[in-house]
Design an enzyme around this catalytic site. Structure first.
Site, PDB file in Angstrom:
ATOM      1  N   HIS A 205       0.851  -1.187   0.000  1.00 20.47           N
ATOM      2  CA  HIS A 205       0.000   0.000   0.000  1.00 20.47           C
ATOM      3  C   HIS A 205       0.892   1.244   0.000  1.00 20.47           C
ATOM      4  CE1 HIS A 205       1.164  -0.522   4.184  1.00 20.47           C
ATOM      5  NE2 HIS A 205       0.852   0.741   4.411  1.00 20.47           N
ATOM      6  N   ASP A 207       0.802   5.225   1.902  1.00 14.46           N
ATOM      7  CA  ASP A 207       0.129   5.936   2.987  1.00 14.46           C
ATOM      8  C   ASP A 207      -0.555   7.174   2.412  1.00 14.46           C
ATOM      9  OD1 ASP A 207       1.114   4.074   4.777  1.00 14.46           O
ATOM     10  OD2 ASP A 207       2.887   5.266   5.268  1.00 14.46           O
ATOM     11  N   ARG A 272       8.051  -8.714  15.460  1.00 12.17           N
ATOM     12  CA  ARG A 272       8.374  -7.361  15.015  1.00 12.17           C
ATOM     13  C   ARG A 272       7.347  -6.408  15.606  1.00 12.17           C
ATOM     14  NH1 ARG A 272      10.556  -4.066  10.791  1.00 12.17           N
ATOM     15  NH2 ARG A 272       9.113  -2.412  10.182  1.00 12.17           N
TER      16      ARG A 272
END
Length: 341
Positions: A205, A207, A272
């Site tokens: 994607h 932002d 993570r």
């Protein structure tokens, strides 16, 4: 083709996978205190839409304290985490990303950063956890905002536009539509053993905002897409920040800066955790190329829109959609190919 056991298929149902890539050594690294930082930032935003920022001035203790407290939250029993979900969009989410069918190997907290906007989910997150969590979030966000303002003002300096706060004032505005996200990606060793592939934690994607400021622990997973379409893995660095150009900034620079396409893979052995500040303009702000950046005779590549209009359109789309396509004017061969191909 690798055939997974039924148990594994049920566990990872609907979540896409891909093969990991080697670490990429070409990420621009910019020292915020470097006298040439303004020039280097512009070059990085034009070529990658992404760079690593060092000597940034954010205290390391703010980063490590928030990471520890966030891990404490994600380690809670599922029933406790669910008390501050599902997201509305603020709150706790698990695997589902947005309302349009996107899923990933992820848990997250999305928090509102604008005190002018009341979010009951954000308040409940703080109420369900010790006061120290709220303090850690606020200390971290305040320090990151200051650094983001300086980055945006250096961008303006590098572009030669005045006043130098032409970009930063949009995120400084008391009505700025900004948010803060804590992402947690659990390790998934079973799938790696079965298929040699990694689960996608957060699908590809861009932002939508002006700028994104990301910090993570030392676990790999972040990948960006280069101009030629190649996906590369970003070497992690828990002491530094990574800056993303967002869609709104791509429009304001008329395509000169590139909104970077990125994704996150879950690691096979280590968890993570990342924390991202998304700097957005006020909802009523009109987004269009800055006149001072248009050369004589150069036309805007985009229709003017408000941030509210773009945000609403973006959140009706799937993650991987090219959201700016709906707002582009008919492309002229020269300028568009120069910056976006």
């Amino acid at each position: 083709m690798v055939v997974l056991s039924q148990t594994a298929l049920d566990h990872y149902s609907l979540i896409k996978t891909c093969k990991p890539t080697g670490l990429f050594s070409g990420i621009p690294v910019i020292n915020l205190m470097d006298p040439d930082a303004k020039t280097l930032i512009v070059e990085a935003c034009e070529e990658f839409g992404f760079f690593k920022l060092v000597n940034h001035g954010v205290p390391l203790e703010f980063m490590s304290r928030l990471e520890t407290l966030a891990m404490n939250f994600f380690d809670l029993p599922q029933s406790e985490k669910d008390k501050v979900g599902p997201p509305d969009p603020f709150g706790y989410g698990n695997k589902r990303i947005g309302p349009n069918g996107d899923v990933g190997w992820i848990e997250y907290l999305l928090l509102n950063t604008n005190p002018q906007i009341t979010s009951h989910k954000t308040l409940s997150i703080f109420q369900e956890n010790p006061q120290i969590f709220r303090s850690a979030v606020e200390d971290y966000i305040l320090a990151v905002k200051r650094m983001a303002y300086e980055v945006l003002e250096l961008m303006a300096d590098g572009l030669g536009i005045e006043p130098r706060n032409v970009l930063s004032k949009l995120v400084k505005d008391e009505k700025s539509d900004s948010c803060f996200r804590l992402n947690y990606y659990a390790p998934c060793p079973e799938l790696q053993a079965l298929s040699g592939r990694n689960l996608i934690g957060f699908g590809e994607h861009t932002d939508p905002q002006i700028i994104s400021v990301l910090r993570s622990n030392n676990t790999t997973g972040l990948q960006i897409c280069l101009r030629d379409g190649t996906w590369v893995s970003v070497p992690p660095d828990q002491t530094s920040f990574f800056i993303n150009v967002g869609d709104a900034l791509q429009v304001m620079t008329n395509g000169r800066f590139k909104s970077v396409r990125h994704r996150v893979l879950a690691d096979t052995r280590k968890s993570r955790i990342s924390m991202i500040y998304f700097g957005g303009p006020p909802l009523s702000e009109k987004i269009a190329p800055l006149p001072s950046l248009l050369a004589e005779g150069e036309e805007s590549l985009y229709e003017q829109f408000t941030w509210s209009e773009y945000k609403n359109s973006a959140y009706k789309s799937r993650l991987a959609d090219y959201r700016l396509g709906l707002f582009e004017k008919k492309k002229t061969a020269g300028h568009f190919s120069k910056y976006l191909i």
